[in-house]
Design an enzyme around this catalytic site. Structure first.
Site, PDB file in Angstrom:
ATOM      1  N   ARG A 157     -37.612  47.820 119.645  1.00 23.39           N
ATOM      2  CA  ARG A 157     -36.419  48.014 118.834  1.00 23.39           C
ATOM      3  C   ARG A 157     -36.787  47.816 117.367  1.00 23.39           C
ATOM      4  O   ARG A 157     -37.527  46.887 117.028  1.00 23.39           O
ATOM      5  CB  ARG A 157     -35.310  47.025 119.233  1.00 23.39           C
ATOM      6  CG  ARG A 157     -34.685  47.305 120.596  1.00 23.39           C
ATOM      7  CD  ARG A 157     -33.835  48.564 120.545  1.00 23.39           C
ATOM      8  NE  ARG A 157     -33.183  48.896 121.815  1.00 23.39           N
ATOM      9  CZ  ARG A 157     -33.672  49.753 122.688  1.00 23.39           C
ATOM     10  NH1 ARG A 157     -34.826  50.357 122.471  1.00 23.39           N
ATOM     11  NH2 ARG A 157     -33.000  50.031 123.803  1.00 23.39           N
ATOM     12  N   HIS A 164     -39.324  57.932 117.939  1.00 23.15           N
ATOM     13  CA  HIS A 164     -38.641  57.354 119.104  1.00 23.15           C
ATOM     14  C   HIS A 164     -38.942  58.168 120.362  1.00 23.15           C
ATOM     15  O   HIS A 164     -38.030  58.592 121.088  1.00 23.15           O
ATOM     16  CB  HIS A 164     -37.130  57.277 118.869  1.00 23.15           C
ATOM     17  CG  HIS A 164     -36.472  56.198 119.701  1.00 23.15           C
ATOM     18  ND1 HIS A 164     -35.419  55.453 119.256  1.00 23.15           N
ATOM     19  CD2 HIS A 164     -36.723  55.752 120.963  1.00 23.15           C
ATOM     20  CE1 HIS A 164     -35.045  54.604 120.187  1.00 23.15           C
ATOM     21  NE2 HIS A 164     -35.820  54.764 121.244  1.00 23.15           N
TER      22      HIS A 164
END
Length: 309
Positions: free
Chosen positions: A224, A272
């Protein structure tokens, strides 16, 4: 008939409609899967936190909300969600994460960038240490972290794992707590971040914790974005404390074009992509949880609301 609401973006529906229906059929479930129902008719919600469904109050018959994402930080605090919430633990996503993390650990271990970027006629002699001489630390020993730890250990790297609560597995040094975190960071020639985003993990890599890493260490973050204090990381890179950071997740996504990570010579940005939920295997997980709900069995992968994951 079991009514299942698919609450996610339209492109997800295109990806999941067929695989979910196949998984339900294989499980022997008679399901009406749609993108729209009267709320009081819904038995289960297959859910992405960026969907239009944000108020769960009308879903009075709903037995569980089954998240399509591994992360639940964008939904766990929703006070209208009183139904059981299951996070996605997808074998396909786990395997994809193992492959991505292992690839980048090996890339930094072998010094591959030196040769890829150095095609300028200079003969660079670099012999990497053996894996047994390069220590890898993984912060986060959940499903993804443990799978990555085992794979990397299998290649001969000494692996230390850290988690909020004590874990145990053969071949991995498992630590927990604040003192354990400091020890784990001190062993991290290569550091992999696979923690969830919670108030306790935000900025877990800051100026103080970065200083505990061995000089010249590498950071890999497919976990994250908010786990890292961006300014502190940039300062550590500029000072040579950190040799390189490979980052797949960010506080703002897509990463703004003017963010200094893009131009920094010792930062690799990936968009990502470390691992994506795979529709086929994720559909099987969802079907199994619905089967369990209908049979009165415990749901898999229920979120601990107090812990945030």
């Amino acid at each position: 008939m079991i009514n299942v609401l698919f609450a996610a973006k339209a492109e997800r529906w295109e990806t999941y409609e067929a695989t979910l229906n196949e998984a339900f059929a294989e499980m022997g479930l008679t399901v009406d899967l749609r993108t729209s129902f009267a709320p009081e008719e819904v038995d289960y919600i297959v859910y992405a936190p960026n969907s239009d469904v944000q108020d769960f109050t009308p879903y009075t018959r709903c037995k569980a909300v089954l998240n399509l994402w591994a992360g639940v930080e964008n939904v766990v605090g929703n006070t209208t969600l009183t139904q059981p919430l299951a996070r996605m633990v997808d074998p396909g996503m786990t395997q994809g994460m193992v492959e991505w993390v292992t690839g980048h650990v090996m890339r930094h271990h072998l010094g591959i960038d030196l040769h890829i970027k150095g095609q300028d006629g200079e003969w660079r002699s670099y012999v990497p240490p053996l894996a047994s001489e390069r220590r890898v630390t993984i912060l986060g020993l959940g499903q993804l972290g443990m799978a990555c730890a085992r794979a990397i250990s299998g290649l001969g790297f000494p692996v230390t794992g850290w988690s909020r609560t004590q874990k145990q597995t053969d071949g991995i040094t498992c630590l927990h707590g604040e003192e354990g975190l400091n020890v784990a960071l001190g062993k991290a020639d290569i550091l992999v971040l696979l923690l969830p985003k919670t108030p306790a993990t935000e900025n877990i890599l800051n100026a103080q914790s970065l200083a505990l890493l061995p000089t010249g260490s590498f950071i890999i973050n497919p976990g994250r974005g908010p786990l890292i204090d961006d300014d502190a990381l940039l300062a550590a890179l500029d000072a040579g404390q950190i040799a390189h950071a490979t980052l797949d997740v960010f506080r703002v996504e897509p990463l703004p074009k003017d963010h200094p990570f893009w131009a920094h010579p010792r930062v690799t940005v990936t968009p990502h992509i470390a691992s994506e939920t795979r529709a086929r295997t994720a559909s099987q997980v969802i079907a199994e949880n619905i089967r369990r709900g209908e049979a009165g069995e415990p749901f898999l992968y229920l979120v601990d609301r107090s812990a945030g994951y």
